[in-house]
Design a protein around this motif. Structure first.
Motif, PDB file in Angstrom:
ATOM      1  N   TRP A 174       0.134 -22.722  -6.765  1.00 59.11           N
ATOM      2  CA  TRP A 174      -0.178 -22.324  -7.957  1.00 59.11           C
ATOM      3  C   TRP A 174       0.849 -22.882  -8.944  1.00 59.11           C
ATOM      4  CZ3 TRP A 174      -4.748 -21.058  -9.345  1.00 59.11           C
ATOM      5  CH2 TRP A 174      -5.620 -20.576  -8.415  1.00 59.11           C
ATOM      6  N   GLY A 175       2.204 -22.983  -8.721  1.00 54.68           N
ATOM      7  CA  GLY A 175       2.984 -23.666  -9.688  1.00 54.68           C
ATOM      8  C   GLY A 175       2.886 -24.939  -9.970  1.00 54.68           C
ATOM      9  N   LEU A 176       2.125 -25.728  -8.972  1.00 55.30           N
ATOM     10  CA  LEU A 176       1.931 -27.146  -9.259  1.00 55.30           C
ATOM     11  C   LEU A 176       0.762 -27.362 -10.048  1.00 55.30           C
ATOM     12  CD1 LEU A 176       3.099 -28.422  -5.684  1.00 55.30           C
ATOM     13  CD2 LEU A 176       4.289 -28.785  -7.888  1.00 55.30           C
ATOM     14  N   PHE A 208       5.131 -16.074 -10.011  1.00 51.34           N
ATOM     15  CA  PHE A 208       5.968 -15.328  -9.087  1.00 51.34           C
ATOM     16  C   PHE A 208       5.548 -13.793  -9.345  1.00 51.34           C
ATOM     17  CE2 PHE A 208       9.652 -12.347  -9.020  1.00 51.34           C
ATOM     18  CZ  PHE A 208       9.638 -12.471  -7.544  1.00 51.34           C
ATOM     19  N   LEU A 209       5.234 -13.324 -10.691  1.00 50.75           N
ATOM     20  CA  LEU A 209       4.883 -11.638 -10.733  1.00 50.75           C
ATOM     21  C   LEU A 209       3.462 -11.649 -10.165  1.00 50.75           C
ATOM     22  CD1 LEU A 209       6.533 -11.225 -14.255  1.00 50.75           C
ATOM     23  CD2 LEU A 209       7.354 -10.528 -12.067  1.00 50.75           C
ATOM     24  N   VAL A 210       2.610 -12.741 -10.519  1.00 54.62           N
ATOM     25  CA  VAL A 210       1.122 -12.461  -9.829  1.00 54.62           C
ATOM     26  C   VAL A 210       1.355 -12.461  -8.088  1.00 54.62           C
ATOM     27  CG1 VAL A 210      -0.973 -13.806  -9.493  1.00 54.62           C
ATOM     28  CG2 VAL A 210      -0.087 -13.554 -11.707  1.00 54.62           C
ATOM     29  N   ALA A 211       2.307 -13.146  -8.013  1.00 49.00           N
ATOM     30  CA  ALA A 211       2.117 -13.283  -6.196  1.00 49.00           C
ATOM     31  C   ALA A 211       2.896 -11.992  -5.612  1.00 49.00           C
ATOM     32  CB  ALA A 211       3.268 -14.384  -5.854  1.00 49.00           C
ATOM     33  N   MET A 212       3.591 -11.408  -6.487  1.00 53.35           N
ATOM     34  CA  MET A 212       4.270  -9.905  -5.965  1.00 53.35           C
ATOM     35  C   MET A 212       3.076  -9.060  -6.412  1.00 53.35           C
ATOM     36  SD  MET A 212       8.013  -9.498  -7.899  1.00 53.35           S
ATOM     37  CE  MET A 212       7.884  -7.735  -7.399  1.00 53.35           C
ATOM     38  N   SER A 213       2.427  -9.141  -7.146  1.00 50.25           N
ATOM     39  CA  SER A 213       1.118  -8.047  -7.492  1.00 50.25           C
ATOM     40  C   SER A 213       0.169  -8.380  -6.412  1.00 50.25           C
ATOM     41  CB  SER A 213       0.791  -8.272  -8.900  1.00 50.25           C
ATOM     42  OG  SER A 213       1.734  -8.070  -9.927  1.00 50.25           O
ATOM     43  N   ASP A 222       7.494 -27.953 -21.616  1.00 48.65           N
ATOM     44  CA  ASP A 222       8.647 -26.786 -22.037  1.00 48.65           C
ATOM     45  C   ASP A 222       8.358 -25.396 -21.519  1.00 48.65           C
ATOM     46  OD1 ASP A 222       9.914 -28.845 -22.875  1.00 48.65           O
ATOM     47  OD2 ASP A 222       9.295 -28.627 -25.111  1.00 48.65           O
ATOM     48  N   SER A 223       6.939 -25.134 -21.457  1.00 50.51           N
ATOM     49  CA  SER A 223       6.499 -23.635 -21.102  1.00 50.51           C
ATOM     50  C   SER A 223       6.581 -23.324 -19.643  1.00 50.51           C
ATOM     51  CB  SER A 223       5.455 -23.103 -21.827  1.00 50.51           C
ATOM     52  OG  SER A 223       4.631 -23.590 -21.359  1.00 50.51           O
ATOM     53  N   ASN A 224       6.955 -24.417 -18.777  1.00 48.61           N
ATOM     54  CA  ASN A 224       6.819 -24.139 -17.371  1.00 48.61           C
ATOM     55  C   ASN A 224       7.472 -23.170 -16.717  1.00 48.61           C
ATOM     56  OD1 ASN A 224       4.916 -26.181 -17.382  1.00 48.61           O
ATOM     57  ND2 ASN A 224       5.735 -27.249 -15.673  1.00 48.61           N
ATOM     58  N   ARG A 225       8.734 -22.732 -17.066  1.00 44.55           N
ATOM     59  CA  ARG A 225       9.489 -21.561 -16.534  1.00 44.55           C
ATOM     60  C   ARG A 225       9.005 -20.512 -16.948  1.00 44.55           C
ATOM     61  NH1 ARG A 225      14.784 -23.038 -15.007  1.00 44.55           N
ATOM     62  NH2 ARG A 225      15.293 -25.186 -15.848  1.00 44.55           N
ATOM     63  N   LYS A 226       8.319 -19.972 -18.109  1.00 44.66           N
ATOM     64  CA  LYS A 226       7.491 -18.883 -18.104  1.00 44.66           C
ATOM     65  C   LYS A 226       6.248 -18.980 -17.245  1.00 44.66           C
ATOM     66  CE  LYS A 226       8.855 -17.987 -22.975  1.00 44.66           C
ATOM     67  NZ  LYS A 226       8.240 -17.953 -24.093  1.00 44.66           N
ATOM     68  N   TYR A 227       5.588 -19.726 -17.310  1.00 45.43           N
ATOM     69  CA  TYR A 227       4.528 -20.035 -16.270  1.00 45.43           C
ATOM     70  C   TYR A 227       4.892 -19.869 -14.754  1.00 45.43           C
ATOM     71  CZ  TYR A 227       0.458 -21.943 -13.440  1.00 45.43           C
ATOM     72  OH  TYR A 227      -0.561 -22.036 -12.599  1.00 45.43           O
ATOM     73  N   TYR A 228       6.112 -20.320 -14.340  1.00 42.97           N
ATOM     74  CA  TYR A 228       6.504 -20.299 -12.821  1.00 42.97           C
ATOM     75  C   TYR A 228       6.783 -18.804 -12.763  1.00 42.97           C
ATOM     76  CZ  TYR A 228       6.888 -25.040 -13.024  1.00 42.97           C
ATOM     77  OH  TYR A 228       6.641 -26.699 -13.040  1.00 42.97           O
TER      78      TYR A 228
END
Length: 119
Positions: A51-53, A69-74, A59-65
């Motif tokens: 999903w990260g790829l 991660f939070l979606v994966a945890m949820s 520039d906003s990729n860190r927020k997306y990543y």
């Protein structure tokens, strides 16, 4: 290229869902408890990476990543709850959730390393 990763990520999410909610008797049983946690770890490691790829580098990729991660945890938590509610052969397991979250976290680290090093 991102479109290809979108379809891979979607298929992977479907695989996780089916593998998590289908009766255990349908699959060959994993003999060792530790092996089960490795499977959970790998499912969510690749979930975050794929999903990260999907998103283009910017520039906003860190927020997306972090969002991925939070979606994966949820998603891991929701799957554990659904196992308890919808299946007769599975139950919610904190250690499965912990393995899911650890895999997602390592996937996040790998993704950040890969994206920062090569792009």
């Amino acid at each position: 290229m991102e479109r290809k990763f979108f379809w891979l990520a979607l298929i992977w999410t479907f695989v996780i869902t089916v593998a998590s909610l289908v009766s255990v008797n349908s699959f060959s049983k994993i003999k060792s408890v530790g092996n089960d946690k490795i499977v959970h770890f790998l499912f969510y490691l690749f979930f975050v990476i794929l999903w990260g790829l999907v998103k283009r580098q910017n520039d906003s990729n860190r927020k997306y990543y972090l969002f991925v991660f939070l979606v994966a945890m949820s998603y891991g938590l929701i799957i554990e709850v659904l196992q308890e509610i919808l299946t007769n052969t599975r139950q919610a397991d904190f250690y499965d959730f912990l393995a899911n979250t650890t895999g997602a976290f390592v996937g996040l680290i790998v993704l950040l390393y890969y994206k920062n090093k090569f792009f």
